[in-house]
Motif scaffolding. Structure first.
Motif, PDB file in Angstrom:
ATOM      1  N   THR A  67       0.855  -1.184   0.000  1.00  0.00           N
ATOM      2  CA  THR A  67       0.000   0.000   0.000  1.00  0.00           C
ATOM      3  C   THR A  67       0.890   1.233   0.000  1.00  0.00           C
ATOM      4  N   SER A  68       0.256   2.412  -0.117  1.00  0.00           N
ATOM      5  CA  SER A  68       0.985   3.689  -0.143  1.00  0.00           C
ATOM      6  C   SER A  68       2.109   3.638  -1.167  1.00  0.00           C
ATOM      7  N   LEU A  69       1.777   3.342  -2.397  1.00  0.00           N
ATOM      8  CA  LEU A  69       2.761   3.170  -3.456  1.00  0.00           C
ATOM      9  C   LEU A  69       3.254   4.532  -3.933  1.00  0.00           C
ATOM     10  N   LEU A  70       4.473   4.923  -3.524  1.00  0.00           N
ATOM     11  CA  LEU A  70       5.100   6.177  -3.940  1.00  0.00           C
ATOM     12  C   LEU A  70       6.308   5.881  -4.809  1.00  0.00           C
ATOM     13  N   GLU A  71       6.915   6.980  -5.377  1.00  0.00           N
ATOM     14  CA  GLU A  71       8.038   6.768  -6.288  1.00  0.00           C
ATOM     15  C   GLU A  71       9.224   6.111  -5.603  1.00  0.00           C
ATOM     16  N   ARG A  72       9.507   6.508  -4.357  1.00  0.00           N
ATOM     17  CA  ARG A  72      10.710   5.992  -3.696  1.00  0.00           C
ATOM     18  C   ARG A  72      10.400   5.259  -2.392  1.00  0.00           C
ATOM     19  N   SER A  73       9.159   4.893  -2.156  1.00  0.00           N
ATOM     20  CA  SER A  73       8.817   4.142  -0.943  1.00  0.00           C
ATOM     21  C   SER A  73       7.513   3.407  -1.156  1.00  0.00           C
ATOM     22  N   VAL A  74       7.297   2.419  -0.312  1.00  0.00           N
ATOM     23  CA  VAL A  74       6.067   1.634  -0.341  1.00  0.00           C
ATOM     24  C   VAL A  74       5.854   1.082   1.063  1.00  0.00           C
ATOM     25  N   GLN A  75       4.611   0.839   1.416  1.00  0.00           N
ATOM     26  CA  GLN A  75       4.310   0.233   2.718  1.00  0.00           C
ATOM     27  C   GLN A  75       3.933  -1.225   2.497  1.00  0.00           C
ATOM     28  N   LEU A  76       4.638  -2.095   3.226  1.00  0.00           N
ATOM     29  CA  LEU A  76       4.394  -3.540   3.151  1.00  0.00           C
ATOM     30  C   LEU A  76       3.758  -3.987   4.456  1.00  0.00           C
ATOM     31  N   SER A  77       2.673  -4.716   4.376  1.00  0.00           N
ATOM     32  CA  SER A  77       2.017  -5.285   5.558  1.00  0.00           C
ATOM     33  C   SER A  77       1.841  -6.782   5.357  1.00  0.00           C
ATOM     34  N   TRP A  78       1.737  -7.505   6.473  1.00  0.00           N
ATOM     35  CA  TRP A  78       1.606  -8.962   6.433  1.00  0.00           C
ATOM     36  C   TRP A  78       0.933  -9.439   7.703  1.00  0.00           C
ATOM     37  N   ILE A  79       0.534 -10.696   7.681  1.00  0.00           N
ATOM     38  CA  ILE A  79      -0.044 -11.345   8.860  1.00  0.00           C
ATOM     39  C   ILE A  79       0.947 -12.398   9.337  1.00  0.00           C
ATOM     40  N   PRO A  80       1.351 -12.339  10.624  1.00  0.00           N
ATOM     41  CA  PRO A  80       2.330 -13.329  11.110  1.00  0.00           C
ATOM     42  C   PRO A  80       1.733 -14.729  11.116  1.00  0.00           C
ATOM     43  N   GLY A  81       2.576 -15.712  10.834  1.00  0.00           N
ATOM     44  CA  GLY A  81       2.171 -17.104  11.006  1.00  0.00           C
ATOM     45  C   GLY A  81       2.241 -17.504  12.468  1.00  0.00           C
ATOM     46  N   ASP A  82       1.869 -18.721  12.757  1.00  0.00           N
ATOM     47  CA  ASP A  82       1.909 -19.226  14.125  1.00  0.00           C
ATOM     48  C   ASP A  82       3.339 -19.174  14.642  1.00  0.00           C
ATOM     49  N   GLU A  83       3.509 -18.596  15.828  1.00  0.00           N
ATOM     50  CA  GLU A  83       4.860 -18.479  16.388  1.00  0.00           C
ATOM     51  C   GLU A  83       5.341 -19.773  17.038  1.00  0.00           C
ATOM     52  N   ASN A  84       4.463 -20.774  17.138  1.00  0.00           N
ATOM     53  CA  ASN A  84       4.818 -22.104  17.650  1.00  0.00           C
ATOM     54  C   ASN A  84       5.454 -22.025  19.037  1.00  0.00           C
ATOM     55  N   ASN A  85       4.791 -21.255  19.910  1.00  0.00           N
ATOM     56  CA  ASN A  85       5.137 -21.173  21.343  1.00  0.00           C
ATOM     57  C   ASN A  85       6.469 -20.507  21.620  1.00  0.00           C
ATOM     58  N   SER A  86       7.065 -19.906  20.634  1.00  0.00           N
ATOM     59  CA  SER A  86       8.290 -19.137  20.855  1.00  0.00           C
ATOM     60  C   SER A  86       8.089 -17.782  20.195  1.00  0.00           C
ATOM     61  N   PRO A  87       8.038 -16.716  20.990  1.00  0.00           N
ATOM     62  CA  PRO A  87       7.659 -15.407  20.438  1.00  0.00           C
ATOM     63  C   PRO A  87       8.541 -14.994  19.263  1.00  0.00           C
ATOM     64  N   ILE A  88       7.904 -14.394  18.279  1.00  0.00           N
ATOM     65  CA  ILE A  88       8.637 -13.877  17.128  1.00  0.00           C
ATOM     66  C   ILE A  88       9.389 -12.627  17.562  1.00  0.00           C
ATOM     67  N   THR A  89      10.706 -12.625  17.329  1.00  0.00           N
ATOM     68  CA  THR A  89      11.546 -11.502  17.741  1.00  0.00           C
ATOM     69  C   THR A  89      11.780 -10.521  16.606  1.00  0.00           C
ATOM     70  N   ASP A  90      11.829 -11.004  15.384  1.00  0.00           N
ATOM     71  CA  ASP A  90      12.123 -10.140  14.242  1.00  0.00           C
ATOM     72  C   ASP A  90      11.418 -10.661  13.003  1.00  0.00           C
ATOM     73  N   PHE A  91      11.246  -9.730  12.063  1.00  0.00           N
ATOM     74  CA  PHE A  91      10.847 -10.090  10.704  1.00  0.00           C
ATOM     75  C   PHE A  91      11.947  -9.599   9.762  1.00  0.00           C
ATOM     76  N   ILE A  92      12.348 -10.456   8.850  1.00  0.00           N
ATOM     77  CA  ILE A  92      13.355 -10.102   7.856  1.00  0.00           C
ATOM     78  C   ILE A  92      12.641  -9.886   6.521  1.00  0.00           C
ATOM     79  N   ILE A  93      12.847  -8.718   5.945  1.00  0.00           N
ATOM     80  CA  ILE A  93      12.219  -8.384   4.665  1.00  0.00           C
ATOM     81  C   ILE A  93      13.281  -8.508   3.578  1.00  0.00           C
TER      82      ILE A  93
END
Length: 1198
Positions: free
Chosen positions: A640-666
């Motif tokens: 979303t927010s598609l601009l010439e030099r930037s864009v906004q990326l969104s996602w839904i996390p998958g199941d963390e499998n009982n260990s909290p998600i610490t980071d997302f790598i894009i």
């Protein structure tokens, strides 16, 4: 541990059985033994409101006990029911239960009514409750014609159910024709009356099969209403169709589709009233319509809702309060609210109560002449009325009894006699119901008796209460006392608790509580006693609890549970999963006190409990298994927010499998320039699910996201959609720009090209510019394609240039680039170093000095100076080797350097050359120098031959490296006596031209050690040592004996001359005679034409190494000097010819210069040390020396 326990004979666990017994006896403390005369007691009866299945036989229960056994009779609707006159009715033997057979003939409706049972014997009559018999009913819906309901989107709607009245009332639910429940929500829900309420309708509510079902549980039947059809129209559809065919009045309601505040659909108005009976569930309902859909909230005026008894159903539209009491009466308010407003409704609740017991009358056992009391107290709302009956007859109508007196809810008895025995009934009733209780008065004269089994054994755990039972009966009521041990005193209440039923309670049993206890009961008619035995056991304890575990999916886990228990008891250890049995799965195994789970999956995430129990106690301990794994990949990526030099990326996390998600790598892919290759873009904290991404121009982006937790990385998400950014001028210039000539007349400009990602647009090119650094020339520029090199020809030799490279594309130029300095190509230096002279430091080291060349003559980058030097061989030698020149390079602008590793007493020549990046310049004039004498190396070998009784002959070769003119040899020797000690040292000087020496006048049969070295004018060289003896030893020749390695003292042994022994002479003669005979035999065979077998083998297998050389085989000799003919060295042992080789100790060039050429300090001086290894000096006098080697003894034979 799975072991079973067998109970002791006549023993009970105090923790279990006696407690149950005690509770039973409290409930009926005056239970009369059945072998004694007593009035009837009702033990079982049917419920007051008895709804029967009309398809089955009717059974009306009535059971009673008494002595003598009671007889039974029934009334129906208040009059006597003669069962003998109805063939369908019979009474069960020894029972008052009626069975009415209607399955074959008869109807259940014929037997509707109110039934009451009476049980009677000579002591009185007990009566049952009034039992109302009604058959269950499940009637059909009345047939009706239902037309389709047409309604506008957003309006409210109520679909009526109106189920038929049944007995008991049916359960209502809505389904479709496929018997699938219709979905309900905050917007659509079913009311308590069964109607289906829509707060507002939507187009998806359109359907033709809204069906209301009524389920009658008693008869297990389901009835259904005719389907209702609903059609929801939108305003657009209305505009298209309504004007021509329909009028507004034909729609369900007349309101248009607009948002509106809430309005209650049920209950109506602002207030209402609700009555509920005590202990029932109070259910209050509010359903509202509105748009948007209203939410419901509940409060109680002047009070709080009871937390533990309150619940909400039907999307908070129904408030439920369990076990209501009079305190729950009051006003309850429901509020329906949406963004446009709210509406309230107040429900006044009154809680009424059918009668309930405060004190129910209890059986009374009296002895003749005693007094007693029957009490009957009940409460209710309204207050119930109390009435008494005796033997089923109102007490007012019963015969007078002078021993009783009625005082409201109490009957007082005094000086009773046996004729006072009877059954009294207490009836408490109000408009909501009634209570009926039977209680007898039984007048008996009975001595005490103990009802508990004799000599019971009890077992109890330490620190637990012990309950020792002693149930008894007697009339009058006996007294009871407890004793411990055979001579114990009466137990007192300060330590023990005495219950009315005779039970002795020890609140906290200890080890000393064990033993035999005796209960004694007495009344005026007699006495009885009983012994019970108490054992105290150690408690079962879990000494090693299972621990919390975190295990990755697919792993293995082990829970440990160690138990300690009383050794006289058998413990059983079981494992539970979430308080249930373990799965019947081969992955679960129990090994002693361990639970092992293999190949763990998500379903194994649970609480595991080990339960250890004996026959007396049970303990447990739990631990949680948390199954973890790498996160599941994120999903639903959206740009979303598609601009010439930037864009906004969104996602839904998958199941963390009982260990909290610490980071997302894009990560991103540039499918335009590098398809299929993923690059890291950024990292986002695990709490975020959106990211603002900075973009570069002219890139076709696609993104993916990877989740990270403490276990690892998830798989990448699905790829996002593509996004292409617009082109722009480059933002960066090439890196690693250099200008280096490859030839004397060119300049090669090189650079690291931009990656396609950094090109920022199509048509990437480079503008290459250059000019001489020290001139006034303008910049020369050329635009080249996307390459990495450009060659400028026709340049002067080794001239500095200013160079820059700028990127450009179809959009424009990159920023101004950085200017670097380069040089055109180098050429060989033109001038040799001058004023070269040599200073000899010592016999192995010389220092060379020179004048540097002019900088302009170098014609390149100065790398350093290089010295070539070589040894000039002696011209008198016939064998000349190729002159080997050695090279040392000195980096930088040096003016001197050291030459290490020279050979002493040698003639050398050298020259110096300057070096640049192109190569070497011309050599300087050769310089000659000589190294002085040095100490010689060790003599090449030392042999000791021709030993006699008093002399030894020594032979040697001069040193291989005399390092000068030999002046003399020095020989030192000393004897080794029988005690392994060294004798006095003898020193002899030998002329340098000698190579042998005979030592005479030596001692008989004595070992000597020799030290031998050469000398020049520079000093003594390395020594060589040897040992020998002056006599032969037992048939073996005297020879060289190398010293044994590591010995602390020289060893010598006296040797005997066996050549003079008679046995030895005889043996030698026999051997000679045998050899002579063999020679004669061989000679005879040869003359007869025979062939010696060994000779045949020799002819057949001739040694190829001794075959004659062919003249034309192309093999030539190699030029070598004397150094190439040194004897070979085999380990550390002396060669068989008794020669000893001393290794050279010349300085090595490897220890100097740079690389293979040596290493020097900044001033050119040599870095390192000279080190040499010499033989230990001979010991003087009787000092210890090296031990003689056994090899020497073997080599001593000649």
């Amino acid at each position: 541990m799975r072991l079973k326990i067998m109970p002791l004979k006549k023993s009970f666990s105090v923790h279990r059985v006696p407690l149950i017994l005690f509770l039973c006896q409290v409930m009926s403390a005056l239970e009369v033994p059945l072998d004694l005369v007593q009035p009837p007691t009702i033990t079982r009866q049917s419920p007051k409101d008895y709804i029967i299945d009309p398809r089955e036989n009717i059974e009306i229960q009535c059971e009673a006990k008494g002595k003598p056994p009671p007889s039974f009779s029934w009334t129906r609707n208040g009059t006597h029911f003669d069962i003998d006159k109805d063939p369908l009715v019979k009474m069960l033997p020894n029972s008052g239960t009626l069975v009415i057979s209607i399955t074959i003939e008869g109807k259940a409706e014929s037997y509707e009514g109110v039934y009451q049972c009476t049980a009677r014997n000579e002591r009185g009559a007990a009566i049952s409750n009034n039992i109302v018999i009604r058959p269950s009913r499940s009637p059909l819906w009345t047939k009706e014609k239902l037309e389709q309901i047409t309604i506008l989107k957003g309006q409210s709607l109520v679909l009526p159910c109106r189920p038929p009245l049944g007995l008991p009332p049916p359960i209502i639910f809505w389904m479709d024709n496929s018997f699938q429940r219709l979905p309900q929500s905050e917007r659509v829900s079913q009311g308590l009356n069964g109607d289906l309420y829509f707060s507002n309708v939507l187009p998806e509510d359109t359907r033709e099969d809204y069906v209301c079902y009524a389920r009658f549980n008693h008869t297990q039947t389901i009835q259904q209403k005719q389907p209702i059809s609903v059609k929801v129209h939108s305003m657009d559809e209305l505009n298209d169709t309504i004007t021509a065919n329909l009028s507004d009045s034909e729609f369900y309601g007349a309101k248009s589709y607009i948002e509106r505040p809430p309005k209650l659909l049920t209950p109506e108005g602002r207030t209402s009233h609700k009555e509920e009976l005590r202990e029932n569930v109070l259910s209050l309902e509010c359903i509202a319509e509105g748009l948007p859909t209203p939410s419901i909230n509940w409060t109680k005026e002047d009070g709080e809702l009871p937390i533990n008894r309150t619940s909400y159903t039907n999307f908070r539209k129904t408030l439920n309060i369990n076990h209501v009491s009079e305190a729950d009466s009051g006003k309850y308010k429901c509020t329906a609210r949406n963004p446009l407003g709210f509406v309230e409704h107040t429900i006044s609740v009154t809680v009424k109560a059918a009668p309930y017991w405060i004190t129910a009358p209890k059986n009374l056992v009296l002895s003749p002449g005693e007094d007693g009391t029957l009490i009957c107290r009940a409460n209710g709302n309204p207050k119930p009325k109390i009435s008494w009956l005796t033997n089923g007859v109102p007490i007012e109508m019963a015969p007078d009894d002078p021993s009783r007196k009625i005082d409201g809810d109490t009957i007082l008895f005094s000086d009773v006699q046996e004729s006072s025995s009877a059954v009294y009934q207490c009836n408490a009733s109000n408009e909501y119901g009634y209570l009926l209780a039977n209680a007898f008065v039984n007048v008996l004269a009975e001595p005490p008796r103990i009802l508990t089994e004799a000599n019971l054994h009890y077992q109890v755990i330490t620190d637990r209460p012990a309950m020792l039972d002693c149930a008894f009966f007697g009339s009058p009521i006996p007294t009871i006392k407890w004793f411990k041990g055979t001579k114990g005193s009466v137990l007192q209440e300060n330590t023990y608790i005495f219950h009315d039923n005779g039970t002795l309670e020890i609140p906290v049993a200890q080890k000393d509580s064990a033993g035999t206890y005796t209960c004694v009961v007495r009344n005026k008619l007699g006495m009885a006693k009983n012994d019970v035995h108490l054992e105290i056991k150690e408690p079962t304890r879990i000494i090693k609890h299972p621990e919390y575990k975190v295990v990755q999916r697919g792993g293995k886990v082990s829970f440990e549970c160690k138990v300690k228990h009383d050794p006289t008891l058998i413990a059983t250890l079981t494992w539970l999963k979430d308080n249930g049995e373990l799965p019947n799965d081969g992955r679960f195994s129990i090994d002693n006190d361990h639970l092992v789970i293999m190949n763990i999956s998500d379903e194994d995430d649970a609480t595991y409990t080990c339960v250890a129990n004996t026959s007396l106690d049970i303990v447990s301990a739990s631990a949680v298994l948390r199954v973890v794994d790498r996160p599941n990949p994120p999903f639903d990526l959206e740009l979303t927010s598609l601009l010439e030099r930037s864009v906004q990326l969104s996602w839904i996390p998958g199941d963390e499998n009982n260990s909290p998600i610490t980071d997302f790598i894009i990560e991103y892919e540039d499918s335009l320039h590098e398809p299929g290759i993923w690059h890291h873009h950024s990292d986002v904290p695990g709490t975020q699910t959106t990211a603002e991404l900075k973009l570069s121009p002219y890139v076709k982006y696609s993104f993916r996201v990877i989740a990270v937790n403490s276990i690892g990385r998830s798989l990448p998400s699905e790829v996002s959609e593509y996004y292409m950014t617009k082109a722009a001028e480059p933002e960066e210039n090439p890196t690693a720009v250099e200008g280096i000539g490859s030839e004397p007349d060119n300049l090669v400009i090189t650079w690291q090209p931009l990656k396609g990602f950094d090109s920022n647009g199509p048509g990437l090119q480079y503008k290459v510019s250059w000019r001489q650094k020290d001139g006034d020339d303008e910049w020369t520029s050329v635009v080249v394609a996307n390459v990495s090199k450009y060659i400028v020809s026709g340049t002067p030799t080794f001239v500095p240039y200013l160079v820059k490279v700028q990127a450009l594309n179809d959009v424009g130029f990159a920023p101004e680039p950085v200017i670097i300095i380069g040089h055109s190509g180098e050429d060989l230096p033109m001038v040799a170093p001058s004023n070269v002279h040599v200073n000899v430091v010592n016999s192995t080291l010389a220092e060379v000095h020179w004048e540097p060349v002019p900088p302009k003559s170098i014609r390149g980058h100065l790398k350093g100076y290089r010295i070539y030097y070589w040894k000039v061989k002696n011209s008198s030698k016939r064998n000349k080797r190729h002159v080997e020149k050695k090279i040392l390079t000195f980096n930088g602008n040096k003016t001197h350097g050291m030459l290490p590793g020279l050979e002493p007493f040698s003639h050398y020549m050298l020259n110096v050359r300057v070096v640049n990046g192109k190569g070497e310049g011309p050599a300087s004039v050769d310089q000659v120098f000589n190294t002085p004498e040095g100490v010689p190396s060790a003599p090449l070998f030392l042999k000791i031959v021709n030993p006699t009784l008093d002399s030894l002959t020594l032979e040697w070769d001069p040193p291989s490296h005399p390092n000068g003119i030999l002046t003399a040899y020095t020989l030192k020797f000393q004897p080794i006596n029988s005690t392994h000690e060294l004798g006095p040292l003898v020193d002899i000087k030998i002329p340098a031209n000698m190579t042998s020496l005979i030592l005479r006048n030596l001692s008989y049969s004595t070992r000597y050690k020799f030290y031998f070295y050469a000398q020049t004018s520079a000093g003594s060289g390395s020594q060589i040592t040897e040992e020998a003896v002056t006599t032969v030893d037992e048939g073996k020749m005297a020879g060289v004996h190398p010293p044994a390695v590591g010995a602390d003292k020289a060893m010598a042994s006296r040797q005997v001359d066996i050549a003079t022994q008679g046995w030895f002479i005889g043996l030698m003669c026999a051997v000679a005679l045998l050899i002579l005979i063999l020679l004669i035999v061989c000679f005879i065979r040869r003359n007869k034409g025979g062939k010696y077998p060994v000779k045949e083998k020799e002819d057949a297998h001739a040694d190829p190494e001794i075959q004659p050389m062919k003249e034309d085989d192309g093999t030539f000799g190699e030029y070598s000097d004397a150094e190439d003919h040194k004897p070979s060295k085999k380990g550390s042992r002396t060669p068989s010819d008794r020669t000893v080789k001393k290794e050279d100790s010349d300085d090595s060039l490897v220890d100097y210069g740079e690389g293979v050429n040596g290493q020097f300090n900044e001033d050119g001086s040599f870095i390192g040390q000279y080190s040499g290894k010499k033989e230990k000096e001979p010991a003087e006098g009787n000092e210890s020396s090296e031990a003689p080697s056994p090899v020497n003894a073997m080599n001593s034979f000649v």
